[in-house]
Each structure stands twice: as structure tokens, then as C-alpha cells.
Write a protein that holds these residues in place. Structure first.
Motif, short mmCIF file in Angstrom:
data_model
loop_
_atom_site.label_atom_id
_atom_site.label_comp_id
_atom_site.label_asym_id
_atom_site.label_seq_id
_atom_site.Cartn_x
_atom_site.Cartn_y
_atom_site.Cartn_z
N PRO A 351 105.60 -4.91 20.32
CA PRO A 351 104.53 -4.24 21.06
C PRO A 351 103.83 -5.31 22.18
CG PRO A 351 103.80 -4.35 18.90
CD PRO A 351 105.37 -4.95 18.97
N ALA A 352 103.88 -6.55 21.96
CA ALA A 352 103.12 -7.18 22.91
C ALA A 352 104.06 -7.55 24.23
CB ALA A 352 103.04 -8.75 22.14
N PHE A 353 105.34 -7.56 24.07
CA PHE A 353 105.97 -7.52 25.30
C PHE A 353 106.18 -6.36 25.96
CE2 PHE A 353 107.34 -11.74 24.16
CZ PHE A 353 108.13 -12.15 24.71
N ILE A 354 106.06 -5.21 25.20
CA ILE A 354 105.91 -3.69 25.85
C ILE A 354 104.77 -3.76 26.88
CG2 ILE A 354 105.82 -1.33 25.55
CD1 ILE A 354 108.00 -1.74 22.96
N LEU A 355 103.53 -4.26 26.05
CA LEU A 355 102.28 -4.01 26.75
C LEU A 355 102.13 -4.73 28.03
CD1 LEU A 355 100.05 -3.96 23.74
CD2 LEU A 355 100.20 -2.24 25.21
N ILE A 356 102.52 -5.95 27.78
CA ILE A 356 102.52 -7.10 29.08
C ILE A 356 103.49 -6.25 30.04
CG2 ILE A 356 103.05 -9.23 29.83
CD1 ILE A 356 102.66 -10.07 26.86
N GLY A 357 104.74 -5.85 29.71
CA GLY A 357 105.77 -5.55 30.77
C GLY A 357 105.32 -4.22 31.55
N LEU A 358 104.53 -3.31 30.75
CA LEU A 358 104.05 -2.16 31.48
C LEU A 358 102.83 -2.06 31.90
CD1 LEU A 358 105.67 0.37 28.62
CD2 LEU A 358 106.68 -0.39 30.94
N SER A 359 102.00 -3.36 31.59
CA SER A 359 100.51 -2.95 31.99
C SER A 359 100.12 -2.92 33.16
CB SER A 359 100.14 -4.50 31.64
OG SER A 359 100.72 -5.54 32.42
N TRP A 360 99.26 -1.68 33.67
CA TRP A 360 98.87 -1.38 34.78
C TRP A 360 97.50 -1.82 35.00
CZ3 TRP A 360 100.59 2.17 31.14
CH2 TRP A 360 99.54 2.77 30.45
N ASN A 361 96.84 -2.52 34.10
CA ASN A 361 95.52 -3.22 34.23
C ASN A 361 95.30 -4.25 33.57
OD1 ASN A 361 94.61 -2.36 31.70
ND2 ASN A 361 94.32 -0.14 32.38
N VAL A 362 94.37 -5.16 33.75
CA VAL A 362 94.05 -6.51 33.15
C VAL A 362 93.92 -6.34 31.65
CG1 VAL A 362 92.65 -8.57 33.02
CG2 VAL A 362 93.47 -7.49 35.02
N THR A 363 93.22 -5.40 31.10
CA THR A 363 92.89 -4.99 29.82
C THR A 363 94.20 -4.86 28.93
OG1 THR A 363 90.77 -3.83 30.26
CG2 THR A 363 91.55 -3.45 28.34
N MET A 364 94.97 -4.07 29.28
CA MET A 364 96.12 -3.93 28.84
C MET A 364 97.23 -5.24 28.71
SD MET A 364 98.97 -0.74 29.86
CE MET A 364 100.58 -0.64 28.96
N LEU A 365 97.04 -5.93 29.87
CA LEU A 365 97.62 -7.16 29.86
C LEU A 365 97.20 -7.87 28.38
CD1 LEU A 365 99.47 -9.33 31.03
CD2 LEU A 365 97.53 -9.99 32.38
#
Length: 454
Positions: A351-365
Motif C-alpha cells: 500500500p505504501a508504493f500504491i499511495l505514493i504512486g497515485l498520490s494527488w496531494n502531499v497528505t497522501m504522499l
């Protein structure tokens, strides 16, 4: 100094605690000196680009070819990352070649003499950096450093020499904490002293280089005065030394741990299979992990417009979380629970790589980076602890040196492959593919766990 040896029942004895604390301080000094250069690398490359250095220009043509082949935009920041990655890969390849040899020599001649020798080599590399005025001298500094950077594998071998599994686990976690602190504090110090060096009119990297030299000198003195030899004379005498040098230089032999198989008293077939499986897990994990480390700078700059300062704060965030996890959770993992802990940490990376790859804002990153930091704090110390249980007392240096070598090869290849996928297929595809690829080390880890049960 004579070697000391305690019974396993002493576990967290004063001797073990003393050795662990000394190793922590040795490695922290080493890593502070090593990481001073990290924030300065783009500025150093710009400096040599402006001087028109011939060696720099020839390497720049290689970077240009790679950039054009992948369709990477012609932008100064991307060029610095790619050029820095090229130098980093060279350093890792030298580590890949040197680590097994350093470990095998420490099995024959002792940890303390080899640690003093490699640290003196690092001192000479920092001295070359301090006086360098050309890019060829700068490359020489990196080459000497890559060959002599044996402190990590030697420190893990020292911890592996400890008789009690609980003490070894704590020692590997403390090595992880030293890494987190070094990579958090060292770059900040490098940036600060580069500014102060500029203010005095000197070359901006001279003060950081002299500080790195001072850290290494202090490290040599501390090793000389404080570190006991953890190998007994009997263990040294029983070491087979290099054996067949191909076992320490051939990539295929390293993956099979042939230097351990061909020892006087080789481990059982089941234990060798487990050791090989753990080595593959370590390689696969660092191959994927180092790819994210490298492409993260591209993603944050391209998607969020991060400046160098914002990226510095991001890596500071990762370092603080890693230090907290290693100081709290990782060092308290009980013997027999390490495979379970590694499995949980690698699953967290999906999930870490998915969140970073799909992140559309800094919070998600940052949510993805927090999970990423948790895994980074757990996997390497736990795998190092598991691998340290293998091999006879006269082979610990060889075993840990081979493990370190596999990690260096992964760090040399991972960024190149990940960068290629990133620019050919896009950021999302790169990170989602990496996320799915963690199934491979999970399957290998399951195999290692089954062998343990048998």
C-alpha cells in the motif's frame, strides 16, 4: 586486545551491551562523515560543469545518451539526479566487489584490524576530496571510498559474533538506528557547513570534506582505544581464509553463498537453502526499495514541484520515523519472530508504493512515506539478524560481507531499472509495478519460513 567470550545465558551481559554501544558509536561517526556529501552532490556536479572539466564532460555524454534514450526532459534537476545516480551506482558496484573480500579477511585476521584498515582508507578518501580541484580527483575520492567502505559489513559481523540471539537482535536494531540518525543528521550538517565554507571564501565543499576527515580520524581513534576483538584466536585459526576467490567475486556464487558451502564444516542442506532464500529476499527487497528512493525525487519534483529544501524535509521525516521504529519496536522483536516481522513490513510496502504512486496531494504522499519508513526500519535489521545465525563462528564476516555485497548490487541495478520504467511507462505504472513485485520476496520469505519449520 584479547577476545572475550561469554556464555549464551549472559545474553544482555555487560560485555554484549558494551560491544553493541561501541559498534553503534563507530557506525554513527562513519555514517555522519559519509552522508555529509549527499545534499552537496548537485552543487558539486554544477561546479565541475561550469569549469568545463574534460572527465566530467565525457561522463555527461553518457548521461545525455541515457536521458535521450528514455525521453527524460532536458532539465537541470533531472540531470543532477541522473548524474548522481551514475556515481552512486559506481560506488555500489565497488561495494559489491569489496564487501565479501573484506568480510573474509576479517574472519582470518580479526574484525578490529580490518575495521582500522578500512577506516584509514576512508580517511585517505576524504583527504583526496578535501584537496580535489578536478572532477577526476573527485571520482578518485568516490572510488577509494567505495573500495574501503567496509564498516557496515564489519560492524554487522561484530554483532553476529555475539553469542546470544537476543543480543544480536538488539545489536542489529542499533545498527539500524545509527543508519537512521546518520542519514537524518549528516545531510543537514553537510548543507550547514557548505554555507559556512562559502562565507569564508573557500570552496563550498571544503569544510564538509574536512569535517568528514575529522569524523574518520575520531572513528579510528575510538576503534583503537575502545573496541575489543570479538574473534578468539581459535576461531581465527580455524578460518579457511579466501578459499576459492571466485566464490567471493562471482555474482552467481555470491547468490548461492558458495564460500560458506565449501567451508571445512558447511551448514546442512536445509540451512543453506534457507540462507540462499534470505539472500534473495534481501536482494529483491533492496532492488525495489532503492528504485523508489531514486525515482521519488523525480515524482515529487514533477508532480508537486518540490524544491531541494522540501525534499530534504521529506527525507528528514522518513529518517525520524525510522529511528523511532528501530528504537522502539524493531529492537524488541523476539528471537523466532523475525520472519513474521519482515513479512508484515514487506506487506506494508505494497500500500505504501500504491499511495505514493497515485498520490494527488502531499497528505497522501506522506501517508505512503510513513508506511515506507516503517518497512525500511524493520526489514534490513531483521534480515541481518536472521542471516547472522548462519555459518560457523569462523565464517560470520564472510556471511555478512556476502549479504552486504548482494545489497550493494541491488542498489547499483535497482535505480537504473526503476528510472527506465518511470520515464518509459510513467510514474503510476512504475510504482504500481513495484508494489506488485513485492510478491516475489514474500514468496521467497515463505519458503525460508517453511525450511525453518522443517
Amino acid at each position: 586486545m584479547s577476545a572475550l567470550n561469554k556464555s549464551p545465558e549472559d545474553g544482555e551481559s555487560s560485555y554484549s551491551s558494551k560491544v553493541i554501544n561501541i559498534v553503534f558509536f563507530i557506525l554513527l561517526l562513519d555514517l555522519l562523515g559519509f552522508t555529509l556529501i549527499l545534499p552537496l552532490l548537485p552543487s558539486i556536479l554544477d561546479h565541475y560543469a561550469q569549469t568545463g572539466d574534460a572527465v566530467y564532460q565525457s561522463l555527461q555524454s553518457v548521461v545525455d545518451w541515457f536521458r535521450d534514450s528514455l525521453g527524460i526532459p532536458m532539465e537541470k534537476k533531472y540531470n543532477s539526479v541522473l548524474f548522481g545516480g551514475l556515481i552512486g551506482s559506481l560506488f555500489s558496484l565497488l561495494q559489491f566487489l569489496a564487501s565479501p573480500l573484506t568480510g573474509a579477511l576479517s574472519d582470518r585476521y580479526g574484525r578490529r584490524p580490518m575495521l582500522i584498515l578500512t577506516t584509514l582508507g576512508l580517511m585517505s578518501s576524504y583527504a583526496v576530496w578535501a584537496v580535489s580541484r578536478s572532477f577526476s580527483m573527485f571520482l578518485l575520492f568516490r572510488v577509494i571510498g567505495g573500495i574501503c567502505k567496509g564498516n557496515v559489513s564489519l560492524c554487522t559481523a561484530i554483532v553476529a559474533d555475539l553469542p546470544c540471539p537476543k543480543a544480536r537482535n538488539r545489536g542489529m536494531a542499533m545498527i539500524g538506528i545509527a543508519f537512521s540518525l546518520g542519514f537524518t543528521v549528516g545531510p543537514l550538517m553537510g548543507a550547514y557547513f557548505a554555507l559556512s565554507s562559502k562565507a569564508t571564501g573557500a570552496v563550498f565543499y571544503q569544510t564538509p570534506a574536512l569535517l568528514a576527515l575529522a569524523f574518520s580520524a575520531a572513528d579510528v581513534l575510538f576503534i583503537w582505544l575502545m573496541l575489543p576483538e570479538t574473534l578468539t584466536e581459535n576461531v581465527k585459526a580455524s578460518s579457511s581464509g579466501f578459499g576459492d576467490s571466485r566464490d567471493l567475486l562471482s555474482p552467481l556464487s555470491l547468490f548461492h553463498f558458495n564460500a560458506v558451502t565449501r567451508a571445512k564444516e558447511p551448514p546442512s542442506r536445509e540451512r543453506m537453502q534457507k540462507l540462499q532464500a534470505l539472500g534473495l529476499v534481501y536482494f529483491c527487497y533492496l532492488f525495489l526499495f532503492s528504485g523508489l528512493e531514486f525515482t521519488l525525487s523525480f515524482l515529487t519534483h514533477q508532480r508537486f514541484g518540490f524544491t531541494s529544501m522540501q525534499q530534504g524535509k521529506m527525507f528528514f521525516f522518513i529518517g525520524v520515523i525510522m529511528a523511532l521504529i528501530q528504537g522502539g519496536y524493531a529492537r524488541r522483536i523476539k528471537p523466532g519472530q523475525h520472519i513474521k516481522a519482515v513479512r508484515m513490513a514487506i506487506i506494508t510496502l505494497i500500500p505504501a508504493f500504491i499511495l505514493i504512486g497515485l498520490s494527488w496531494n502531499v497528505t497522501m504522499l506522506y501517508a505512503g512515506l510513513a508506511l515506507y519508513a516503517f518497512a525500511a526500519a524493520v526489514v534490513v535489521p531483521c534480515l541481518s539478524t536472521l542471516v547472522s545465525d548462519h555459518g560457523s563462528a569462523s565464517q560470520k564476516g564472510t556471511v555478512m560481507g556476502i549479504l552486504r555485497s548482494l545489497g550493494a548490487l541491488a542498489r547499483a541495478l535497482g535505480p537504473v531499472v526503476s528510472c527506465s520504467v518511470y520515464w518509459i511507462a510513467g510514474a503510476q505504472t512504475c510504482f504500481l509495478l513495484s508494489s506488485a513485485s513485492f510478491i516475489i520476496p514474500l514468496v521467497l520469505l515463505r519458503q525460508a519460513g517453511r525450511l525453518k519449520e522443517e
